[in-house]
Design an enzyme around this catalytic site. Sequence first.
Site, short mmCIF file in Angstrom:
data_model
loop_
_atom_site.label_atom_id
_atom_site.label_comp_id
_atom_site.label_asym_id
_atom_site.label_seq_id
_atom_site.Cartn_x
_atom_site.Cartn_y
_atom_site.Cartn_z
N SER A 25 9.93 116.36 51.37
CA SER A 25 10.98 117.29 51.78
C SER A 25 10.47 118.73 51.77
O SER A 25 9.50 119.05 51.06
CB SER A 25 12.17 117.14 50.83
OG SER A 25 11.74 117.36 49.50
N PHE A 63 8.95 108.39 50.41
CA PHE A 63 9.44 107.01 50.38
C PHE A 63 9.57 106.37 51.77
O PHE A 63 9.62 105.15 51.90
CB PHE A 63 10.82 106.95 49.69
CG PHE A 63 11.96 107.34 50.59
CD1 PHE A 63 12.53 106.42 51.47
CD2 PHE A 63 12.44 108.64 50.61
CE1 PHE A 63 13.56 106.79 52.33
CE2 PHE A 63 13.47 109.02 51.46
CZ PHE A 63 14.03 108.08 52.33
N LYS A 65 -0.99 109.49 44.90
CA LYS A 65 0.24 109.30 44.13
C LYS A 65 1.34 108.92 45.12
O LYS A 65 1.89 109.74 45.83
CB LYS A 65 0.66 110.56 43.37
CG LYS A 65 1.76 110.21 42.36
CD LYS A 65 2.82 111.25 42.17
CE LYS A 65 3.82 111.40 43.25
NZ LYS A 65 4.83 110.30 43.38
N GLU A 85 7.48 107.25 43.90
CA GLU A 85 7.91 106.41 42.78
C GLU A 85 9.00 105.43 43.19
O GLU A 85 9.28 104.47 42.49
CB GLU A 85 8.38 107.27 41.60
CG GLU A 85 9.60 108.15 41.85
CD GLU A 85 9.24 109.52 42.45
OE1 GLU A 85 8.31 109.59 43.28
OE2 GLU A 85 9.92 110.50 42.11
N ARG A 86 9.61 105.68 44.38
CA ARG A 86 10.69 104.79 44.82
C ARG A 86 10.16 103.55 45.54
O ARG A 86 10.86 102.55 45.60
CB ARG A 86 11.65 105.56 45.73
CG ARG A 86 12.34 106.67 44.96
CD ARG A 86 13.47 107.23 45.74
NE ARG A 86 13.08 108.45 46.42
CZ ARG A 86 13.91 109.20 47.15
NH1 ARG A 86 15.15 108.82 47.30
NH2 ARG A 86 13.49 110.29 47.72
N GLU A 110 18.59 118.90 57.50
CA GLU A 110 18.07 117.57 57.84
C GLU A 110 19.09 116.55 57.33
O GLU A 110 19.51 116.61 56.17
CB GLU A 110 16.73 117.37 57.13
CG GLU A 110 16.09 116.03 57.43
CD GLU A 110 14.69 115.90 56.83
OE1 GLU A 110 14.49 116.34 55.68
OE2 GLU A 110 13.80 115.36 57.52
N CYS A 138 10.78 111.43 59.80
CA CYS A 138 10.66 112.87 60.01
C CYS A 138 10.69 113.20 61.50
O CYS A 138 10.86 114.35 61.87
CB CYS A 138 9.39 113.41 59.38
SG CYS A 138 7.91 112.83 60.20
P1 NAD Z 1 10.48 114.15 48.31
O1 NAD Z 1 10.14 115.55 48.59
O2 NAD Z 1 11.64 113.85 47.43
O3 NAD Z 1 9.23 113.38 47.61
C1 NAD Z 1 7.94 113.41 48.17
C2 NAD Z 1 6.91 113.32 47.05
O4 NAD Z 1 7.04 114.46 46.21
C3 NAD Z 1 7.09 112.10 46.15
O5 NAD Z 1 5.83 111.54 45.88
C4 NAD Z 1 7.74 112.66 44.89
O6 NAD Z 1 7.33 111.99 43.72
C5 NAD Z 1 7.27 114.11 44.85
N1 NAD Z 1 8.27 115.02 44.31
C6 NAD Z 1 9.61 114.94 44.46
N2 NAD Z 1 10.22 115.98 43.86
C7 NAD Z 1 9.25 116.75 43.34
C8 NAD Z 1 9.24 117.97 42.60
N3 NAD Z 1 10.36 118.61 42.31
N4 NAD Z 1 8.06 118.47 42.21
C9 NAD Z 1 6.90 117.86 42.52
N5 NAD Z 1 6.84 116.68 43.22
C10 NAD Z 1 8.00 116.14 43.62
O7 NAD Z 1 10.61 113.41 49.72
P2 NAD Z 1 11.17 111.95 50.03
O8 NAD Z 1 12.65 111.95 49.84
O9 NAD Z 1 10.34 110.92 49.35
O10 NAD Z 1 10.83 111.84 51.60
C11 NAD Z 1 11.69 112.28 52.61
C12 NAD Z 1 11.30 113.64 53.13
O11 NAD Z 1 9.95 113.61 53.60
C13 NAD Z 1 12.13 114.07 54.34
O12 NAD Z 1 12.46 115.44 54.21
C14 NAD Z 1 11.21 113.85 55.51
O13 NAD Z 1 11.46 114.67 56.65
C15 NAD Z 1 9.89 114.19 54.90
N6 NAD Z 1 8.79 113.60 55.66
C16 NAD Z 1 8.07 114.44 56.45
C17 NAD Z 1 7.06 113.94 57.25
C18 NAD Z 1 6.28 114.85 58.15
O14 NAD Z 1 5.33 114.39 58.76
N7 NAD Z 1 6.65 116.13 58.25
C19 NAD Z 1 6.78 112.56 57.22
C20 NAD Z 1 7.52 111.73 56.39
C21 NAD Z 1 8.54 112.27 55.61
#
Ligand code: NAD
Length: 517
Positions: free
Chosen positions: A256, A179, A203, A206-207, A411, A311
């Site tokens: 995450s 997101f 994909k 969704e937020r 984090e 991140c």
């Molecule tokens: P998230 O893990 O909740 O969601 C990321 C994606 O995974 C979304 O598209 C979501 O629909 C999907 N998803 C969520 N839960 C899932 C599950 N249980 N099974 C399968 N798919 C699932 O992350 P977020 O809250 O949207 O984003 C924030 C996180 O992303 C932070 O931890 C941040 O550090 C990380 N991030 C990392 C980088 C990097 O370059 N390392 C860059 C941007 C964000």
Amino acid sequence: MIEHLKDNWQAERLQSLTATLQQAASETSKPIVVQNFIDGKWLPSRGQETVEIINPANGAVLGYTPLGTAEDIELAVQAAKKAFKTWRETPVIDRVQVLFRLKTLLEAHVEELAELITLENGKTIGEARGDIRRGIQMVETACGMPLMLKGQVSEDIAAGIDCHAIRRPMGVFAAITPFNFPAMVPFWFWPYAIASGNTFVLKPSERVPLTQVRLFELIEQAGMPKGVLNMVQGGKDTVNALIAHPDISGISFVGSTPVAKYVYQTASANGKRVQALGGAKNFMVVLPDAQMDAAVRTVLDSCIGCAGQRCLAGSLILSVAEAYPAIEAGIINTAKHIQVGNGLDPATGVGPLISQAALDRVKGLIQSAIDEGATVLVDGRHSENLPNQGYYLGPTVITGIQPHMRIAQEEVFGPVILLGQVGTLDEAIHWLNSSEFANTTTLFTASGAAARKFSYEVDPSMIGINIGVPAPMAFFSFGGSKHSFFGDIKAHGQASVDFYTDTKVTVERWFKDSSIW
Ligand code: NAD
């Protein structure tokens, strides 16, 4: 201006989205349910369940994201698979033309896209412009694919035998994105994947799907051939369908750490290439010889920019020896005066967090630090200047952080600055290398020798020297190590060609035909 935008949001900004969703003008008052883009067409999701798309600045529902099903993924993958046959035969110089056209369209829509990002994500309008600007740089860099894709040739590897290696597209790739950068992160992947001859399924989170819906309208307008780039809306089940699908060659994931690890393990077990970028805990180390004013400004921008939801956001500031008093005083003085509010107001320094759940989680972490003996110097939880609605937390400064504390290890993903003290640079390096995460880290110093030692010895893969958010540009590669990255090949830049192509090597010998020459 803010009121104008808020009041007219449905009426003005959603008009083009509504058109995309193929709703009649008379139906604009109905709730928006975002659609999929498959085989060049906007299609309703097969999923019956939806999640709300919320404006974090005031809690208003902007629309709904359907939770896509395996059937949606099947349609998208089959469209991409069909398109791959002709797309891979399209010369690379022709493939990149759609990116050149898209670049021009994106430049003309930066402000509109930035407002959309702020509305669904909450970040300030300046940060939102940065989000789209970084995305445009990915498109520009991928336009150089004719050069990036070139192979290698060696003559006479043995007597009369030559060898050449070419980069071959592999088929259908997919990306699953978070997101926090609604525009930029998807651009880390698909422009390179399609320019190198693959087809793609995205994909988005969704937020925050609205930015991608608008971007896909522009992608359509740029003339993207049918099936080459597809988008399916959804959440966990949609992801599970993607990472299990036998016709997908590889997955790019950002999110995450627990989900990154799960996606990496599952998709690899299903025989796919995977690059999965996860969460972070970023340390910033200040030596006594640093330019303190610049260090304070840079630390603050890193820790509270995008409300700490980056991140690459700084989290734990380790002041070495006598650097501490100047850092503490500077940060307290500045943090207190930052305006918290709606990101559409140009005076806002910190916008809201993404959701009530995120706000509660960060407040819980702050409380855990207090319970474990840390001291809050600036408390953003209780500021009287916070707006009444929305998921706001003012900049929060906490001192007395020790390595064993929960807040020192997890984090935070909120505008929280943690202050710790160490006696030497070696102690700082030891502390930051003990973290399970290794995304980025920064050193503030005037010493080249200290900077070299730091770069050489720290685990994180993205290093800043007097730079707060050392995000590699599009033409370098992006990604951390340890629990911040699962995989082998990082995102964008030249590495993307390695990820999205297979190397095919031909060893050849030609026998003389003396009847011709
Ligand atoms: P998230 O893990 O909740 O969601 C990321 C994606 O995974 C979304 O598209 C979501 O629909 C999907 N998803 C969520 N839960 C899932 C599950 N249980 N099974 C399968 N798919 C699932 O992350 P977020 O809250 O949207 O984003 C924030 C996180 O992303 C932070 O931890 C941040 O550090 C990380 N991030 C990392 C980088 C990097 O370059 N390392 C860059 C941007 C964000």
